[in-house]
Design a protein around this motif. Structure first.
Motif, short mmCIF file in Angstrom:
data_model
loop_
_atom_site.label_atom_id
_atom_site.label_comp_id
_atom_site.label_asym_id
_atom_site.label_seq_id
_atom_site.Cartn_x
_atom_site.Cartn_y
_atom_site.Cartn_z
N GLU A 138 0.80 -1.22 0.00
CA GLU A 138 0.00 0.00 0.00
C GLU A 138 0.84 1.28 0.00
O GLU A 138 0.30 2.37 -0.15
CB GLU A 138 -0.93 0.00 1.22
N SER A 139 2.16 1.15 0.18
CA SER A 139 2.98 2.36 0.25
C SER A 139 4.34 2.10 -0.37
O SER A 139 4.83 0.96 -0.41
CB SER A 139 3.15 2.79 1.71
N PRO A 140 5.01 3.16 -0.85
CA PRO A 140 6.38 3.01 -1.37
C PRO A 140 7.34 2.44 -0.34
O PRO A 140 8.22 1.64 -0.68
CB PRO A 140 6.76 4.44 -1.76
N ALA A 141 7.18 2.83 0.93
CA ALA A 141 8.08 2.33 1.96
C ALA A 141 7.96 0.82 2.11
O ALA A 141 8.97 0.10 2.24
CB ALA A 141 7.77 3.02 3.30
N GLU A 142 6.71 0.31 2.09
CA GLU A 142 6.50 -1.13 2.22
C GLU A 142 7.05 -1.88 1.02
O GLU A 142 7.68 -2.95 1.16
CB GLU A 142 5.02 -1.42 2.40
N LEU A 143 6.87 -1.34 -0.17
CA LEU A 143 7.39 -2.00 -1.36
C LEU A 143 8.91 -1.98 -1.36
O LEU A 143 9.55 -2.96 -1.77
CB LEU A 143 6.86 -1.32 -2.63
N THR A 144 9.50 -0.92 -0.90
CA THR A 144 10.97 -0.84 -0.82
C THR A 144 11.52 -1.95 0.06
O THR A 144 12.53 -2.59 -0.28
CB THR A 144 11.40 0.53 -0.29
N ILE A 145 10.87 -2.19 1.19
CA ILE A 145 11.30 -3.27 2.08
C ILE A 145 11.19 -4.61 1.39
O ILE A 145 12.11 -5.45 1.46
CB ILE A 145 10.46 -3.25 3.37
N LEU A 173 -0.03 -8.60 -6.96
CA LEU A 173 -1.38 -8.61 -7.54
C LEU A 173 -2.11 -7.31 -7.22
O LEU A 173 -1.74 -6.58 -6.31
CB LEU A 173 -2.16 -9.80 -6.99
N LYS A 174 -3.18 -7.06 -7.98
CA LYS A 174 -4.09 -5.93 -7.72
C LYS A 174 -3.33 -4.60 -7.73
O LYS A 174 -3.44 -3.80 -6.81
CB LYS A 174 -4.81 -6.14 -6.38
N LEU A 175 -2.59 -4.37 -8.80
CA LEU A 175 -1.85 -3.11 -8.91
C LEU A 175 -2.78 -1.90 -8.91
O LEU A 175 -2.63 -0.98 -8.12
CB LEU A 175 -1.01 -3.11 -10.19
N GLY A 176 -3.73 -1.89 -9.84
CA GLY A 176 -4.71 -0.82 -9.92
C GLY A 176 -4.08 0.56 -9.89
O GLY A 176 -3.10 0.86 -10.59
N HIS A 177 -4.61 1.44 -9.03
CA HIS A 177 -4.12 2.82 -8.94
C HIS A 177 -2.71 2.90 -8.38
O HIS A 177 -2.03 3.93 -8.55
CB HIS A 177 -5.08 3.63 -8.06
N ARG A 178 -2.23 1.85 -7.74
CA ARG A 178 -0.89 1.88 -7.13
C ARG A 178 0.22 1.99 -8.18
O ARG A 178 1.33 2.42 -7.86
CB ARG A 178 -0.67 0.65 -6.25
N TRP A 179 -0.08 1.59 -9.41
CA TRP A 179 0.94 1.66 -10.46
C TRP A 179 1.45 3.09 -10.67
O TRP A 179 2.56 3.31 -11.13
CB TRP A 179 0.38 1.10 -11.77
N GLU A 180 0.65 4.07 -10.30
CA GLU A 180 1.07 5.47 -10.45
C GLU A 180 2.34 5.77 -9.66
O GLU A 180 3.17 6.58 -10.09
CB GLU A 180 -0.06 6.41 -10.02
N LEU A 214 9.00 4.23 -8.74
CA LEU A 214 9.90 3.60 -7.77
C LEU A 214 10.76 2.53 -8.45
O LEU A 214 11.97 2.46 -8.22
CB LEU A 214 9.07 3.00 -6.64
N LEU A 215 10.14 1.71 -9.29
CA LEU A 215 10.91 0.69 -10.00
C LEU A 215 11.85 1.30 -11.03
O LEU A 215 12.96 0.79 -11.26
CB LEU A 215 9.95 -0.28 -10.70
N ASP A 216 11.43 2.40 -11.64
CA ASP A 216 12.29 3.09 -12.60
C ASP A 216 13.54 3.61 -11.90
O ASP A 216 14.66 3.49 -12.43
CB ASP A 216 11.50 4.24 -13.23
N VAL A 276 4.97 0.53 -19.93
CA VAL A 276 3.68 0.92 -19.36
C VAL A 276 3.84 2.21 -18.58
O VAL A 276 4.61 2.26 -17.60
CB VAL A 276 3.12 -0.19 -18.44
N ALA A 277 3.14 3.24 -18.97
CA ALA A 277 3.25 4.55 -18.33
C ALA A 277 2.72 4.51 -16.89
O ALA A 277 1.90 3.65 -16.54
CB ALA A 277 2.48 5.60 -19.13
N ALA A 278 3.18 5.44 -16.09
CA ALA A 278 2.76 5.53 -14.69
C ALA A 278 1.37 6.16 -14.61
O ALA A 278 1.22 7.37 -14.49
CB ALA A 278 3.76 6.36 -13.89
N SER A 279 0.35 5.33 -14.70
CA SER A 279 -1.03 5.80 -14.64
C SER A 279 -1.87 4.73 -13.94
O SER A 279 -1.40 3.62 -13.69
CB SER A 279 -1.58 6.05 -16.05
N GLN A 280 -3.09 5.07 -13.63
CA GLN A 280 -3.96 4.10 -12.97
C GLN A 280 -4.27 2.95 -13.91
O GLN A 280 -4.58 3.16 -15.08
CB GLN A 280 -5.25 4.78 -12.53
#
Length: 264
Positions: A179-186, A201-208, A213-215, A242-246
């Motif tokens: 749910e957050s960049p900090a959690e994904l970084t860990i 799974l369930k990227l949805g709006h989080r892809w924005e 972050l992955l870039d 894939v562009a950074a969008s919902q």
């Protein structure tokens, strides 16, 4: 429900005997991610030999994705049973829906019906029917029940993308996107250290925010992006395209940061 048994004895014409005690059963059927050709033979057989086809819907009169996938094997003489599972955060509405579905299915089975409960993807992986099964086991521990696995969206996406999902001593972690960049970084740091492939799974709006972050970590070219896997409008492509969008709710990401030492 009465069942007809065909009995053959040498030298005697075929006899049809009515068996009033034929037991009912419940089968949870994973129908795969979307493409009907990905149903297993066991899944097709269970559907074809059933009396009742149950499937989840998010609201009354809504279409069931699981029923759409299995539509070509659902006949006019099947009894179709939509089961309401509201998409809400509250615990009590969800718990009430699981137990109501379990009670309905129990009644049908005790009447001698052969019932299948359809589930998109795999019947044991992030599946609504898993909760129904647990509720049913509380009410009726001895219910004659079977589970038929299905192909998951993660496996289907990796196959479509020609992307090795796990090799040799790789670990594989399947989870909803953090749910957050900090959690994904860990998660990314731990995955790199342990040689772990991430399936988010369930990227949805989080892809924005996931995409930038992955870039920044130069991981986009190594990641596989997939959405609507198994459906006619599916997208399977390198994440750097894939562009950074919902994105749609049914989107996922496969991330590999390391490779085994021994490769072709």
């Amino acid at each position: 429900m009465l069942r007809r048994l065909i009995v053959w004895l040498p030298g005697v014409p075929l006899l049809t005997i009515i068996d009033p005690k034929s037991p009912g059963s419940l089968t949870l059927v994973g129908v795969g991610p979307g493409n009907p050709s990905l149903l297993t033979l066991a899944a097709v057989h269970a559907i074809e030999t059933s009396d009742v086809i149950a499937y989840p819907v998010a609201r009354l009169a809504a279409q069931s994705m699981a029923a759409r996938i299995a539509a070509q094997w659902i006949r006019n003489d099947h009894t179709c049973l939509p089961l309401l599972f509201p998409m809400v955060d509250g615990a009590e509405p969800r718990r009430a829906a699981w137990h109501a579905a379990a009670h309905t299915l129990q009644k049908l089975v005790t009447e001698g019906q052969q019932v299948v409960l359809l589930c998109e993807g795999d019947a044991s992986l992030f599946a609504t029917c898993s909760y129904v099964l647990m509720a049913l086991q509380q009410q009726w521990p001895d219910c004659p029940c079977h589970v038929i696995p299905g192909i998951s969206s993660v496996s289907a996406a990796a196959a479509a993308g020609l992307w090795p999902l796990a090799l040799q001593q790789d670990q594989l972690l399947l989870r909803p996107c953090p749910e957050s960049p900090a959690e994904l970084t860990i998660e990314l740091d731990e995955a790199k250290e342990k040689g772990r492939v991430l399936a988010l799974l369930k990227l949805g709006h989080r892809w924005e925010w996931v995409q930038p972050l992955l870039d920044e970590r130069k991981l986009l070219e190594k990641a596989l992006f997939a959405e609507k896997v198994g459906w006619p409008d599916q997208q399977i492509q390198s994440a750097d395209t894939v562009a950074a969008s919902q994105r749609p709710y049914f989107s996922l990401l496969l991330i590999r940061q390391t490779w085994p030492n021994v490769l072709p």
